[in-house]
Design a protein around this motif. Structure first.
Motif, PDB file in Angstrom:
ATOM      1  N   HIS A 100     -58.579 -97.341 -31.652  1.00  0.00           N
ATOM      2  CA  HIS A 100     -58.252 -95.931 -31.442  1.00  0.00           C
ATOM      3  C   HIS A 100     -59.486 -95.084 -31.713  1.00  0.00           C
ATOM      4  O   HIS A 100     -60.159 -95.269 -32.739  1.00  0.00           O
ATOM      5  CB  HIS A 100     -57.118 -95.535 -32.390  1.00  0.00           C
ATOM      6  CG  HIS A 100     -56.786 -94.084 -32.373  1.00  0.00           C
ATOM      7  ND1 HIS A 100     -56.478 -93.371 -33.518  1.00  0.00           N
ATOM      8  CD2 HIS A 100     -56.694 -93.186 -31.344  1.00  0.00           C
ATOM      9  CE1 HIS A 100     -56.203 -92.128 -33.201  1.00  0.00           C
ATOM     10  NE2 HIS A 100     -56.343 -91.983 -31.891  1.00  0.00           N
ATOM     11  N   LEU A 124     -57.403 -96.703 -26.935  1.00  0.00           N
ATOM     12  CA  LEU A 124     -56.444 -95.638 -27.193  1.00  0.00           C
ATOM     13  C   LEU A 124     -57.231 -94.371 -27.510  1.00  0.00           C
ATOM     14  O   LEU A 124     -57.843 -94.268 -28.573  1.00  0.00           O
ATOM     15  CB  LEU A 124     -55.523 -95.992 -28.362  1.00  0.00           C
ATOM     16  CG  LEU A 124     -54.775 -97.323 -28.289  1.00  0.00           C
ATOM     17  CD1 LEU A 124     -53.862 -97.479 -29.502  1.00  0.00           C
ATOM     18  CD2 LEU A 124     -53.980 -97.439 -27.002  1.00  0.00           C
ATOM     19  N   LEU A 142     -55.642 -95.779 -22.474  1.00  0.00           N
ATOM     20  CA  LEU A 142     -54.559 -94.813 -22.633  1.00  0.00           C
ATOM     21  C   LEU A 142     -55.095 -93.544 -23.286  1.00  0.00           C
ATOM     22  O   LEU A 142     -55.927 -93.618 -24.197  1.00  0.00           O
ATOM     23  CB  LEU A 142     -53.448 -95.375 -23.538  1.00  0.00           C
ATOM     24  CG  LEU A 142     -52.813 -96.721 -23.186  1.00  0.00           C
ATOM     25  CD1 LEU A 142     -51.740 -97.054 -24.222  1.00  0.00           C
ATOM     26  CD2 LEU A 142     -52.230 -96.699 -21.799  1.00  0.00           C
ATOM     27  N   TYR A 143     -54.619 -92.394 -22.841  1.00  0.00           N
ATOM     28  CA  TYR A 143     -54.889 -91.159 -23.572  1.00  0.00           C
ATOM     29  C   TYR A 143     -53.770 -90.167 -23.311  1.00  0.00           C
ATOM     30  O   TYR A 143     -53.076 -90.230 -22.293  1.00  0.00           O
ATOM     31  CB  TYR A 143     -56.259 -90.566 -23.239  1.00  0.00           C
ATOM     32  CG  TYR A 143     -56.406 -89.936 -21.870  1.00  0.00           C
ATOM     33  CD1 TYR A 143     -56.129 -88.576 -21.669  1.00  0.00           C
ATOM     34  CD2 TYR A 143     -56.878 -90.668 -20.783  1.00  0.00           C
ATOM     35  CE1 TYR A 143     -56.295 -87.988 -20.422  1.00  0.00           C
ATOM     36  CE2 TYR A 143     -57.044 -90.096 -19.532  1.00  0.00           C
ATOM     37  CZ  TYR A 143     -56.759 -88.743 -19.357  1.00  0.00           C
ATOM     38  OH  TYR A 143     -56.928 -88.157 -18.126  1.00  0.00           O
ATOM     39  N   TYR A 179     -50.864 -92.218 -32.146  1.00  0.00           N
ATOM     40  CA  TYR A 179     -50.844 -93.681 -32.055  1.00  0.00           C
ATOM     41  C   TYR A 179     -50.624 -94.276 -33.441  1.00  0.00           C
ATOM     42  O   TYR A 179     -50.164 -95.404 -33.570  1.00  0.00           O
ATOM     43  CB  TYR A 179     -52.165 -94.209 -31.491  1.00  0.00           C
ATOM     44  CG  TYR A 179     -52.511 -93.666 -30.136  1.00  0.00           C
ATOM     45  CD1 TYR A 179     -51.890 -94.144 -28.993  1.00  0.00           C
ATOM     46  CD2 TYR A 179     -53.466 -92.658 -29.992  1.00  0.00           C
ATOM     47  CE1 TYR A 179     -52.205 -93.638 -27.740  1.00  0.00           C
ATOM     48  CE2 TYR A 179     -53.792 -92.146 -28.748  1.00  0.00           C
ATOM     49  CZ  TYR A 179     -53.156 -92.636 -27.630  1.00  0.00           C
ATOM     50  OH  TYR A 179     -53.471 -92.120 -26.397  1.00  0.00           O
ATOM     51  N   GLN A 199     -45.814 -93.925 -29.465  1.00  0.00           N
ATOM     52  CA  GLN A 199     -46.061 -95.317 -29.821  1.00  0.00           C
ATOM     53  C   GLN A 199     -45.233 -96.268 -28.959  1.00  0.00           C
ATOM     54  O   GLN A 199     -45.701 -97.357 -28.601  1.00  0.00           O
ATOM     55  CB  GLN A 199     -45.785 -95.529 -31.307  1.00  0.00           C
ATOM     56  CG  GLN A 199     -46.809 -94.834 -32.194  1.00  0.00           C
ATOM     57  CD  GLN A 199     -46.495 -94.917 -33.667  1.00  0.00           C
ATOM     58  OE1 GLN A 199     -45.747 -95.777 -34.113  1.00  0.00           O
ATOM     59  NE2 GLN A 199     -47.066 -94.010 -34.454  1.00  0.00           N
ATOM     60  N   SER A 202     -46.990 -96.466 -25.655  1.00  0.00           N
ATOM     61  CA  SER A 202     -48.198 -97.284 -25.838  1.00  0.00           C
ATOM     62  C   SER A 202     -47.838 -98.764 -25.898  1.00  0.00           C
ATOM     63  O   SER A 202     -48.494 -99.606 -25.273  1.00  0.00           O
ATOM     64  CB  SER A 202     -48.926 -96.877 -27.119  1.00  0.00           C
ATOM     65  OG  SER A 202     -49.312 -95.519 -27.081  1.00  0.00           O
TER      66      SER A 202
END
Length: 212
Positions: A100, A124, A142-143, A179, A199, A202
């Motif tokens: 992350h 992330l 992912l963002y 996250y 989450q 994700s």
């Protein structure tokens, strides 16, 4: 940045799955797993803040190694994944590394130097400053649409460093902090979905990525 998720809480949520070591926490599925993720936490975030996401991944059949970093900064120990590969390399067929924010950047640096050890990279709210574009690696990025910490200009600039097959997913309503379980982050946008929802999304994206 202080986490509101203590180590003692991480043990309570899944005592049968969690093994706490000096340098990392292992989240082990009940059945044997071919897939494993080494995860680097974000800057100044207590590593146990990511325990809920790691726990859910383990419950879905993926072994997770959540790394503890000196002063909660992955940049101070970017090669700490060496510990996992040295001890656990033969336990799993498919290795992934991710992280992350700054942890994602450091995971990218690590996989750049150890490409043959990994099948993929999971980012992330992060980007890679190393050129991975011609590698065999599978990449998931992912963002959150409300992420105000991620420098989107740099994110777009460095997209060229990822393989053309990279899967990018924007979490609508998500922000930078959710996250992990460490509360609101200074400068971040306000999420319009809950921490649990971000989450869960994700989790679903990571599982689809690994199982595809």
């Amino acid at each position: 940045m202080r986490s509101d998720y203590s180590a003692s809480k991480s043990i309570k949520i899944a005592i049968s799955l969690v093994l706490c070591g000096k340098d990392f926490i292992t989240f082990t599925p009940k059945n044997s797993s071919e897939d494993a993720i080494i995860f680097y936490p974000g800057a100044k975030v207590e590593f146990t803040a990511y325990a809920p996401l790691m726990k859910q991944l383990a419950q879905s059949g993926i072994t997770c190694y959540l790394m503890k970093m000196p002063c909660n900064l992955a940049v101070l120990s970017p090669d700490k994944a060496d510990l996992i590969l040295k001890e656990k390399r033969e336990l799993h067929k498919n290795w992934y590394i991710g992280g992350h924010s700054l942890g994602g950047a450091m995971a990218s640096n690590y996989v750049y130097k150890h490409q043959n050890e990994f099948k993929g990279l999971i980012l992330l709210g992060a980007y890679s400053t190393k050129d991975l574009s011609s590698t065999h690696l599978s990449v998931l990025s992912l963002y959150g649409s409300n992420d105000q910490v991620l420098n989107l200009k740099k994110y777009k600039e460095y997209k060229k460093n990822l393989p053309s097959s990279t899967i990018e997913f924007v979490i609508q309503g998500g922000n930078h902090a959710n996250y992990g379980n460490y509360g609101m982050q200074k400068g971040d946008g306000i999420a319009t979905i809950s921490q649990e929802e971000q989450q869960q999304i994700s989790l679903e994206q990571i599982l689809t990525f690994i199982n595809s």
